[in-house]
Design an enzyme around this catalytic site. Structure first.
Site, PDB file in Angstrom:
ATOM      1  N   GLY A   1       0.797  -1.221   0.000  1.00  0.00           N
ATOM      2  CA  GLY A   1       0.000   0.000   0.000  1.00  0.00           C
ATOM      3  C   GLY A   1       0.829   1.269   0.000  1.00  0.00           C
TER       4      GLY A   1
ATOM      5  NE  ARG B   1      -3.038  -5.564 -13.972  1.00  0.00           N
ATOM      6  CZ  ARG B   1      -2.572  -5.068 -12.820  1.00  0.00           C
ATOM      7  NH1 ARG B   1      -1.414  -5.465 -12.339  1.00  0.00           N
ATOM      8  NH2 ARG B   1      -3.252  -4.150 -12.181  1.00  0.00           N
TER       9      ARG B   1
ATOM     10  CG  ASP C   1      -0.439  -8.554  -4.809  1.00  0.00           C
ATOM     11  OD1 ASP C   1       0.620  -8.283  -4.217  1.00  0.00           O
ATOM     12  OD2 ASP C   1      -0.936  -7.823  -5.671  1.00  0.00           O
TER      13      ASP C   1
END
Length: 395
Positions: A79, A238, A292
């Protein structure tokens, strides 16, 4: 069985009548575990000396599978892409073990400034002290790479837990926009480190939403002598076009990594991606899946502004396994993506398989094929779906 005996590493554990997937199906077996490894596996029930402290568990035909290897997890927390308050905390031990993860490979992502290789390595050692097998990459999204010793090669060569470099970002607005020459220099450092140490020595490549996709990797393979195994793209599901590109690279010897995140209308959901690969003629040993976990899952608009943010957890990877099994996929047809394929790529010689001399990293599945017990290096962390071994700061 007492809580003390459940978490004790000093005792011997006898597992009886286990339906073993190693990851191939090998049928009903008995196992003896001691010193953190598998001492015996066979058809005959062993007779153990009555003087030994033996904990017995009759699995009555329940499935026994290798512990999952999560080779892409932000163990220090990821993050930070929407301000300092969005820096994710470090991932606690039980977040891994509840997901069946017994080996984790940590890395840095977008934030390789306030997060460092030093802090990453410290968290590796912390998880090891708590009973998990843990490793990490050096570097992060950007070039020049964040390192501990000043270079990729010396980090990998001299620091035992560091097994490769990553996640180096390409085809992403957050990357350093590396050139072909820059990528080749990083890959060379990783490859030579592999030759010197026997470690994985891979460049774990973050793939963003950019239309260039894997173009840089194809150029690297075409214009250099560096083995294809060195280039290890992740997040390949993705976008649908990216997944097709990545699958073609497996024919050249690249391992590719599916991420257990939602992709919306533009990509393949992870279970769908795995099923497409299973039903293809691509080499089945060249695909892995990771979570992840601990990382930020942001969405950006065309100007690079974050529009949505979520956070990943290793359980997402486990849920993909459940989804595949619930849809009718045989355990032995998908288990390698979570276990032995990862171990081969990472050169973890005692991980990812159930066999004599392998580490006792094991998952017991209940009759609904959900995790019931988790053992890491011979010690129960999850027993009858209860967390019996917690991290230092877990309540």
């Amino acid at each position: 069985m007492s809580v003390h005996s459940v978490v004790s590493a000093s005792s011997i554990t006898l597992l009886k009548n286990a339906n073993v997937f190693a990851p191939d199906s090998v049928g009903l077996k008995h196992l003896v575990i001691g010193g953190g490894e598998i001492l015996y596996m066979g058809d005959d029930l062993p007779v153990l000396d009555s003087l030994l402290a033996v904990d017995e568990l009759d699995l009555q035909g329940q499935a026994l599978i290798p512990g999952f290897i999560d080779a892409h997890t932000h163990i220090t927390g990821g993050g930070g892409e929407a301000g300092f308050s969005t820096r994710v905390p470090a991932v606690p031990l039980s977040q891994f073990t509840k997901a069946g993860v017994t080996t984790a490979v940590g890395l840095l992502g977008t934030d390789d400034v306030t997060r460092s290789t030093e802090s990453l390595l410290a968290q590796v050692y912390s998880l090891r002290e708590e009973g998990l097998s843990a490793y990490c990459y050096t570097g992060g999204y950007h070039l020049p790479p964040t390192t501990l010793t000043g270079s990729i090669r010396t980090d990998i060569v001299f620091i035992e837990p560091i097994v490769g470099v990553g996640e180096l970002a390409i085809s992403d607005h957050r990357s350093s926009q590396p050139t072909l020459n820059e990528l080749l220099k990083v890959a060379s450092e990783a490859h030579v480190s592999r030759l010197m140490t026997g470690k994985a020595g891979i460049v774990h490549l973050h793939l963003g939403d950019g239309e260039r996709g894997l173009e840089l990797v194809r150029e690297a393979l075409a214009q250099s002598e560096i083995p294809a195994k060195t280039f290890n793209p992740t997040h390949v599901n993705r976008r649908r076009e990216l997944f097709e590109e990545a699958c073609e690279l497996t024919k050249q010897g690249c391992w590719i990594d599916v991420t257990a995140f939602e992709t919306g209308d533009v990509g393949y959901e992870p279970a769908d991606a795995l099923l497409r690969f299973i039903n293809s003629d691509y080499p089945q040993d060249k695909l892995t899946i990771s979570s992840d976990g601990g990382g930020c899952l942001p969405n950006f608009d065309k100007q690079g502004h974050m529009t949505k943010m979520d956070f990943a957890n290793s359980i997402a990877m486990t849920n993909v396994f459940y989804q595949l099994i619930d849809q009718g996929t045989k355990i032995q047809d998908c288990l390698a993506f979570f276990t032995s394929n990862v171990a081969t790529l990472m050169n973890f010689k005692t991980k990812g398989r159930i066999a004599l001399g392998m580490d006792a990293d094991l998952i017991v599945l209940d009759k609904q094929n959900r995790i019931s017990h988790v053992m890491a290096k011979g010690v129960w962390h999850i027993y009858n779906k209860e967390v019996v071994k917690k991290g230092t700061f877990e309540e």
